[in-house]
Structure formats: structure tokens, C-alpha cells
Design a protein around this motif. Sequence first.
Motif, short mmCIF file in Angstrom:
data_model
loop_
_atom_site.label_atom_id
_atom_site.label_comp_id
_atom_site.label_asym_id
_atom_site.label_seq_id
_atom_site.Cartn_x
_atom_site.Cartn_y
_atom_site.Cartn_z
N ALA A 51 0.84 -1.21 0.00
CA ALA A 51 0.00 0.00 0.00
C ALA A 51 0.87 1.25 0.00
O ALA A 51 0.59 2.22 -0.72
CB ALA A 51 -0.93 -0.01 1.21
N ALA A 52 1.93 1.24 0.79
CA ALA A 52 2.79 2.44 0.89
C ALA A 52 3.45 2.75 -0.45
O ALA A 52 3.49 3.90 -0.88
CB ALA A 52 3.85 2.24 1.97
N THR A 53 3.98 1.72 -1.11
CA THR A 53 4.63 1.98 -2.40
C THR A 53 3.59 2.40 -3.43
O THR A 53 3.85 3.29 -4.24
CB THR A 53 5.43 0.76 -2.90
N ALA A 54 2.40 1.81 -3.38
CA ALA A 54 1.35 2.19 -4.33
C ALA A 54 0.92 3.64 -4.12
O ALA A 54 0.63 4.36 -5.08
CB ALA A 54 0.15 1.25 -4.19
N LEU A 55 0.92 4.07 -2.86
CA LEU A 55 0.56 5.48 -2.57
C LEU A 55 1.60 6.44 -3.13
O LEU A 55 1.30 7.59 -3.43
CB LEU A 55 0.38 5.69 -1.06
N MET A 56 2.83 5.96 -3.26
CA MET A 56 3.87 6.79 -3.86
C MET A 56 3.70 6.88 -5.38
O MET A 56 4.35 7.70 -6.03
CB MET A 56 5.26 6.20 -3.56
N GLY A 57 2.90 5.99 -5.93
CA GLY A 57 2.64 6.02 -7.37
C GLY A 57 2.82 4.66 -8.00
O GLY A 57 3.38 3.75 -7.38
N GLU A 58 2.35 4.55 -9.23
CA GLU A 58 2.42 3.25 -9.91
C GLU A 58 3.84 2.80 -10.17
O GLU A 58 4.16 1.62 -10.09
CB GLU A 58 1.65 3.32 -11.23
N ARG A 59 4.73 3.75 -10.49
CA ARG A 59 6.12 3.36 -10.74
C ARG A 59 6.76 2.84 -9.46
O ARG A 59 7.54 1.88 -9.50
CB ARG A 59 6.90 4.55 -11.28
N ALA A 60 6.47 3.47 -8.34
CA ALA A 60 7.03 3.01 -7.07
C ALA A 60 6.51 1.61 -6.73
O ALA A 60 7.24 0.77 -6.20
CB ALA A 60 6.71 3.99 -5.95
N ALA A 61 5.25 1.36 -7.05
CA ALA A 61 4.70 0.01 -6.82
C ALA A 61 5.47 -1.00 -7.65
O ALA A 61 5.81 -2.10 -7.18
CB ALA A 61 3.21 -0.02 -7.18
N MET A 62 5.79 -0.63 -8.88
CA MET A 62 6.55 -1.52 -9.76
C MET A 62 7.99 -1.68 -9.25
O MET A 62 8.58 -2.75 -9.35
CB MET A 62 6.54 -0.99 -11.20
N ALA A 63 8.55 -0.60 -8.69
CA ALA A 63 9.90 -0.68 -8.12
C ALA A 63 9.91 -1.65 -6.94
O ALA A 63 10.88 -2.41 -6.74
CB ALA A 63 10.37 0.70 -7.68
N CYS A 64 8.85 -1.65 -6.17
CA CYS A 64 8.71 -2.60 -5.06
C CYS A 64 8.75 -4.03 -5.59
O CYS A 64 9.48 -4.88 -5.06
CB CYS A 64 7.39 -2.32 -4.31
N THR A 65 8.02 -4.27 -6.66
CA THR A 65 8.01 -5.61 -7.27
C THR A 65 9.41 -6.00 -7.73
O THR A 65 9.88 -7.11 -7.46
CB THR A 65 7.02 -5.65 -8.45
N VAL A 66 10.11 -5.09 -8.39
CA VAL A 66 11.46 -5.39 -8.88
C VAL A 66 12.37 -5.76 -7.70
O VAL A 66 13.08 -6.76 -7.74
CB VAL A 66 12.06 -4.19 -9.66
N ALA A 67 12.31 -4.96 -6.63
CA ALA A 67 13.18 -5.20 -5.48
C ALA A 67 12.89 -6.55 -4.85
O ALA A 67 13.80 -7.35 -4.59
CB ALA A 67 13.00 -4.08 -4.46
N VAL A 68 11.62 -6.81 -4.61
CA VAL A 68 11.23 -8.07 -3.95
C VAL A 68 11.65 -9.25 -4.82
O VAL A 68 12.25 -10.21 -4.33
CB VAL A 68 9.71 -8.10 -3.69
N GLU A 69 11.35 -9.18 -6.10
CA GLU A 69 11.60 -10.33 -6.96
C GLU A 69 13.09 -10.58 -7.16
O GLU A 69 13.50 -11.72 -7.34
CB GLU A 69 10.88 -10.17 -8.31
N GLU A 70 13.89 -9.53 -7.14
CA GLU A 70 15.34 -9.75 -7.26
C GLU A 70 15.86 -10.53 -6.06
O GLU A 70 16.68 -11.44 -6.21
CB GLU A 70 16.09 -8.43 -7.43
#
Length: 192
Positions: free
Chosen positions: A103-122
Motif C-alpha cells: 500500500a505504501a509503495t502504491a501510494l507513492m505512485g504506480e512506478r514506485a509500486a513496480m519498483a517494489c516488485t522489482v526489489a522483492v523479486e530480485e
Amino acid sequence: MTNGLPPPSGPVTGADRLPGDPSPRAMIERMIRVDHAGEFGAVRIYEGQLAVLDHSPRAAVIRHMAGQERRHLAEFERLLVERRVRPTALTPLWHVAGFALGAATALMGERAAMACTVAVEEVIDEHYAGQRDRLGADEAALRETIDRFRLEELEHRDTGLAHEAERTPGYELLTGAIKAGCRLAIWLSSRI
Ligand SMILES: [Fe+2]
Ligand SMILES: [Fe+2]
């Protein structure tokens, strides 16, 4: 394992372990426990993102990834039962922390939500790669499951990159912090 299959060819799980290392059984228990925790956390991250971005243009992409995480989670739930492994005691924490991160990354915006996904998946990619290398021919089914899930995690990372994750302001700082959190969560979940 006495499962009626022919004896494994190739190295056996834990064959190269050193004195003081956990037994193969303990090692497999830890793996299933931490993987279950990770997939649970992943589902919660995407649920947190969707709570914020449900009507955004990228909701369908996030929903697709969430669906795959639910299948990963279901498989590790099945393995917990089959192998009689107790889940981590930290499940309630991951319930809240995963959702909050999403939720926090999504509140920062869609790109930040995607950055969260990249970080977690790496981090998950490294984690699954390390696990699969420690599994022998006697654990071929588990190894195959991990390999299959790992490919989907890499797809998620690529989806994040394709959706401009790296254009998030403070990308390195954000992903660095998320990766550190994920590594801590992995460390804790394999022990507690
Ligand atoms: Fe997953
Ligand atoms: Fe994933």
C-alpha cells in the motif's frame, strides 16, 4: 525418502553438508517454512497495492501477478501439510507488513509500486537460486517447483521494469531499503 520411486541418481540433498550444519530434514523444513512465508508476504504486498491502485491502468497487470502468487502460496501450503512443517510464527507480522509495503509503495505512485516488485523479486530470485542448488536428486520435485516459481518471479521483475520502475524518484534508495527488509524477513522466517 521411501516414496516408491527408484533411488535418486546424482547427489543427495545435504550430501556436502559440514559438521554442525542442519540435517537434510531440518534444511528442507526451513526451506518450506521460509518459502511459504515469502509467498504469503508476496500475496499481501499485491493486495496492498491493489487496495490503492484497483482502478489504475496497471491494476490488471498487478492482478495477474497476484494470481500467480496465490498459486505459489497454495503450493507451499500444501507442502507444509504434506511434509508436516509448521509455518513461521511470524505469519501475523507478514500479514501486516506485506500489505503495508504494498500500500505504501502504491501510494507513492504506480512506478514506485513496480519498483517494489522489482526489489522483492530480485531478492526472491537469489533466494530460490540458492535453495535449488542445495537440493539433490532425492528432492527433484521440490527443486522443480522452485525452478518453476522462480521463472514466474523473474517475469514479475521484468514486468516491473517494463512498467518504468526505474523511473521512480529515489529508485536506488527505495529498492535498496526494500531488499534489505526482504532479506531480514527471509532470515527471520527461516528461524522463527
Ligand atoms: Fe511467488
Ligand atoms: Fe513474485
